[in-house]
Design an enzyme around this catalytic site. Sequence first.
Site, PDB file in Angstrom:
ATOM      1  CG  ASP A 131      26.434   5.963 -33.736  1.00  0.00           C
ATOM      2  OD1 ASP A 131      25.527   6.464 -33.052  1.00  0.00           O
ATOM      3  OD2 ASP A 131      27.035   4.913 -33.420  1.00  0.00           O
ATOM      4  CD  GLU A 132      21.359   6.840 -31.265  1.00  0.00           C
ATOM      5  OE1 GLU A 132      20.131   6.946 -31.351  1.00  0.00           O
ATOM      6  OE2 GLU A 132      21.952   6.610 -30.203  1.00  0.00           O
ATOM      7  CE  LYS A 159      22.785  15.452 -31.522  1.00  0.00           C
ATOM      8  NZ  LYS A 159      23.329  16.530 -30.633  1.00  0.00           N
TER       9      LYS A 159
HETATM   10  P1  NAD Z   1      23.632  14.406 -21.407  1.00  0.00           P
HETATM   11  O1  NAD Z   1      22.166  14.198 -21.495  1.00  0.00           O
HETATM   12  O2  NAD Z   1      24.414  13.725 -20.340  1.00  0.00           O
HETATM   13  O3  NAD Z   1      23.961  15.963 -21.278  1.00  0.00           O
HETATM   14  C1  NAD Z   1      23.283  16.949 -21.990  1.00  0.00           C
HETATM   15  C2  NAD Z   1      23.573  18.285 -21.331  1.00  0.00           C
HETATM   16  O4  NAD Z   1      22.918  19.316 -22.093  1.00  0.00           O
HETATM   17  C3  NAD Z   1      23.034  18.389 -19.895  1.00  0.00           C
HETATM   18  O5  NAD Z   1      24.002  19.015 -19.075  1.00  0.00           O
HETATM   19  C4  NAD Z   1      21.797  19.263 -20.035  1.00  0.00           C
HETATM   20  O6  NAD Z   1      21.513  20.031 -18.863  1.00  0.00           O
HETATM   21  C5  NAD Z   1      22.193  20.154 -21.205  1.00  0.00           C
HETATM   22  N1  NAD Z   1      21.028  20.685 -21.938  1.00  0.00           N
HETATM   23  C6  NAD Z   1      19.957  19.989 -22.397  1.00  0.00           C
HETATM   24  N2  NAD Z   1      19.094  20.831 -23.007  1.00  0.00           N
HETATM   25  C7  NAD Z   1      19.642  22.068 -22.938  1.00  0.00           C
HETATM   26  C8  NAD Z   1      19.243  23.344 -23.399  1.00  0.00           C
HETATM   27  N3  NAD Z   1      18.074  23.513 -24.039  1.00  0.00           N
HETATM   28  N4  NAD Z   1      20.067  24.393 -23.178  1.00  0.00           N
HETATM   29  C9  NAD Z   1      21.244  24.240 -22.513  1.00  0.00           C
HETATM   30  N5  NAD Z   1      21.662  23.053 -22.033  1.00  0.00           N
HETATM   31  C10 NAD Z   1      20.874  21.978 -22.250  1.00  0.00           C
HETATM   32  O7  NAD Z   1      24.177  14.040 -22.851  1.00  0.00           O
HETATM   33  P2  NAD Z   1      25.555  13.394 -23.315  1.00  0.00           P
HETATM   34  O8  NAD Z   1      25.408  11.929 -23.332  1.00  0.00           O
HETATM   35  O9  NAD Z   1      26.665  14.025 -22.591  1.00  0.00           O
HETATM   36  O10 NAD Z   1      25.557  13.877 -24.846  1.00  0.00           O
HETATM   37  C11 NAD Z   1      26.157  15.116 -25.195  1.00  0.00           C
HETATM   38  C12 NAD Z   1      26.047  15.302 -26.697  1.00  0.00           C
HETATM   39  O11 NAD Z   1      26.686  14.209 -27.360  1.00  0.00           O
HETATM   40  C13 NAD Z   1      24.626  15.352 -27.226  1.00  0.00           C
HETATM   41  O12 NAD Z   1      24.575  16.337 -28.236  1.00  0.00           O
HETATM   42  C14 NAD Z   1      24.398  13.966 -27.806  1.00  0.00           C
HETATM   43  O13 NAD Z   1      23.468  14.014 -28.876  1.00  0.00           O
HETATM   44  C15 NAD Z   1      25.792  13.623 -28.294  1.00  0.00           C
HETATM   45  N6  NAD Z   1      26.144  12.196 -28.333  1.00  0.00           N
HETATM   46  C16 NAD Z   1      25.973  11.404 -27.223  1.00  0.00           C
HETATM   47  C17 NAD Z   1      26.351  10.061 -27.273  1.00  0.00           C
HETATM   48  C18 NAD Z   1      26.215   9.147 -26.080  1.00  0.00           C
HETATM   49  O14 NAD Z   1      26.415   7.933 -26.210  1.00  0.00           O
HETATM   50  N7  NAD Z   1      25.902   9.645 -24.893  1.00  0.00           N
HETATM   51  C19 NAD Z   1      26.898   9.536 -28.456  1.00  0.00           C
HETATM   52  C20 NAD Z   1      27.056  10.386 -29.572  1.00  0.00           C
HETATM   53  C21 NAD Z   1      26.678  11.710 -29.488  1.00  0.00           C
HETATM   54  P1  TYD Z   2      21.040   3.653 -24.954  1.00  0.00           P
HETATM   55  O1  TYD Z   2      22.097   3.735 -23.899  1.00  0.00           O
HETATM   56  O2  TYD Z   2      19.699   4.232 -24.652  1.00  0.00           O
HETATM   57  O3  TYD Z   2      21.666   4.272 -26.270  1.00  0.00           O
HETATM   58  P2  TYD Z   2      21.081   4.302 -27.784  1.00  0.00           P
HETATM   59  O4  TYD Z   2      19.672   3.881 -27.780  1.00  0.00           O
HETATM   60  O5  TYD Z   2      21.230   5.736 -28.090  1.00  0.00           O
HETATM   61  O6  TYD Z   2      21.968   3.404 -28.566  1.00  0.00           O
HETATM   62  O7  TYD Z   2      20.808   2.126 -25.325  1.00  0.00           O
HETATM   63  C1  TYD Z   2      21.863   1.317 -25.808  1.00  0.00           C
HETATM   64  C2  TYD Z   2      21.274  -0.009 -26.200  1.00  0.00           C
HETATM   65  O8  TYD Z   2      20.756  -0.667 -25.037  1.00  0.00           O
HETATM   66  C3  TYD Z   2      20.108   0.097 -27.156  1.00  0.00           C
HETATM   67  O9  TYD Z   2      20.157  -1.007 -28.069  1.00  0.00           O
HETATM   68  C4  TYD Z   2      18.891  -0.015 -26.259  1.00  0.00           C
HETATM   69  C5  TYD Z   2      19.362  -0.959 -25.175  1.00  0.00           C
HETATM   70  N1  TYD Z   2      18.738  -0.753 -23.855  1.00  0.00           N
HETATM   71  C6  TYD Z   2      18.173  -1.845 -23.168  1.00  0.00           C
HETATM   72  O10 TYD Z   2      18.176  -2.999 -23.665  1.00  0.00           O
HETATM   73  N2  TYD Z   2      17.609  -1.634 -21.942  1.00  0.00           N
HETATM   74  C7  TYD Z   2      17.558  -0.397 -21.375  1.00  0.00           C
HETATM   75  O11 TYD Z   2      17.007  -0.254 -20.255  1.00  0.00           O
HETATM   76  C8  TYD Z   2      18.156   0.704 -22.077  1.00  0.00           C
HETATM   77  C9  TYD Z   2      18.140   2.088 -21.489  1.00  0.00           C
HETATM   78  C10 TYD Z   2      18.734   0.474 -23.310  1.00  0.00           C
END
Ligand code: NAD
Ligand code: TYD
Length: 345
Positions: A131-132, A159
Site C-alpha cells: 500500500d506504500e 516497490k
Molecule cells: P522480509 O524482509 O521478512 O522477507 C524478505 C525475504 O526476501 C527474505 O527472506 C530475504 O532473504 C529475501 N530476499 C531479499 N532480497 C533478496 C534477493 N535479492 N534475492 C532473493 N531473496 C531476497 O519481508 P516481508 O515482510 O515478508 O515482505 C515480503 C514482501 O511483501 C515484500 O515484497 C514486501 O515489499 C511486501 N509487503 C510487506 C508488508 C509488511 O508489512 N511486511 C506489507 C505489504 C507488502
Molecule cells: P514499520 O513496521 O517500519 O512499517 P512501515 O513503515 O512500512 O509502515 O512501521 C510501522 C509504523 O511504526 C510506522 O508509522 C513507523 C512506526 N515505527 C515507530 O514508531 N518506531 C519504530 O521503532 C519503528 C520500527 C516503526
Amino acid sequence: MADERTFTRVMVTGGAGFIGSNYVHLLLERHPDYEVVVVDKLTYAGNLANLADLDGDPRYRFVEADIADAEAIERAMVGCDAVVNFAADSHVDRSLHDPGGFIRTDVHGVFVLLEAARKHGVARFLQISTDEVYGHFPEGGESREGDRLRPRNPYSAAKAGGEMMVNAYVETYGLDCVITRGSNTFGPYQYPEKFIPLMITNAIEGRPLPIYGDGQQRRDWLYVRDHCTGVDLVLHRGVTGEAYNIGGGNEQVNLDVATLILDRLGKSPDLLQHVGDRPGHDRRYALDTSKAEALGWEPRHDFSIMLAETIDWYAANEGWWRTIKSGEFAEWYDRNYATRGAHIG
Ligand code: NAD
Ligand code: TYD
C-alpha cells in the site's frame, strides 16, 4: 468471476522471509498436489528456521539465490508454471540508509524474474507490492487501485518501480502478471525490526519502546494469514494486468498499538520513549479493498485477538528472536536508533 487457474510448480521468491514463509505453508496446505520451489538469498531477513518443518517434504525444494542473478534464476525456474515474488528489501528505515540496495532487489531483481518468466513461458507472475506505493493518505478516504502512485521514500519508490516493470512486461510481451498491494502485516516469524515485533520483544526484554515523532501515525494492520489468502486468491483468480488492494480494514494509531502490547505483557507505560521522527514519515495508509472482495476475498481475523496471539507467540518463541537480536540486528539497532536520540539500553 474470473476462472480459477491451477498450477503444478510454483516458484516462491523470498519464501524464507516473514510473509513468504507463511505463504509457502498456506500454498502447500491449500493445494496439496502443488510443488513449490523457494528461492531466497537468505539476507539478514531470510531464515530457514521458518521453513524447517518442510524439510523432507517431497513437494518442497529450496534454492539459495539472489533474484538479481539471472543465471541462477533461469536455472531455478525450469519447470515452474507460476512465480510469486515476495523477495524484497522490505524495511523503510533501512532504505533511508541504503537506497541503492533497494533498487537492486526491488526493481532490477523484479526485471530479472520477469525476463526469466518470459523465456520460460511461465503461465502467471504475481508481484507482491505494498500500500506504500500510493504514498500517504493523511485524512479520510482510502486508496483505490486506479489512483496515481506517489511513493515518498526509497523503499516505496523501489516497490513502485517494480510494479512499473511488471506492467511493461504485460503490455510489451503479453506476460500474464497480477499485483497485490498489501497493507502493514503482522504475525509470527516477522523480523523484529518491524514495529509490532520490535515493540513486543523490547517490552519482553524491558527495553524502551521507540515511538517515532508523536506516535499518532496510523497503519491498516492485516494479519499475515489474511494477507496470504488474498495473495493465493489473486494468484488463482486475478485478472491479468490488474492490481488488487489487500488491507485489514483496521486502522490503528501507532501509540495505541504499543500501549496494547505493554498492557498484555503487564509492562509499564514508562517504557514508551518518543524519539526523533523518520524523515518523510507517511502519516496514514488506508485501502479500499472492494476489488479483492469482489474476487471472493475478505480478512477473517480480528486485530485484537490476533495481536494477543502474536504477543503470545513471541513470548513462547524467545529462542527464535533472541538469536536474531544478538546478531546483525544489534548493529542495525545502534545505527538506526542512536541517530534518533533514543536511549537504546
Ligand atoms: P522480509 O524482509 O521478512 O522477507 C524478505 C525475504 O526476501 C527474505 O527472506 C530475504 O532473504 C529475501 N530476499 C531479499 N532480497 C533478496 C534477493 N535479492 N534475492 C532473493 N531473496 C531476497 O519481508 P516481508 O515482510 O515478508 O515482505 C515480503 C514482501 O511483501 C515484500 O515484497 C514486501 O515489499 C511486501 N509487503 C510487506 C508488508 C509488511 O508489512 N511486511 C506489507 C505489504 C507488502
Ligand atoms: P514499520 O513496521 O517500519 O512499517 P512501515 O513503515 O512500512 O509502515 O512501521 C510501522 C509504523 O511504526 C510506522 O508509522 C513507523 C512506526 N515505527 C515507530 O514508531 N518506531 C519504530 O521503532 C519503528 C520500527 C516503526
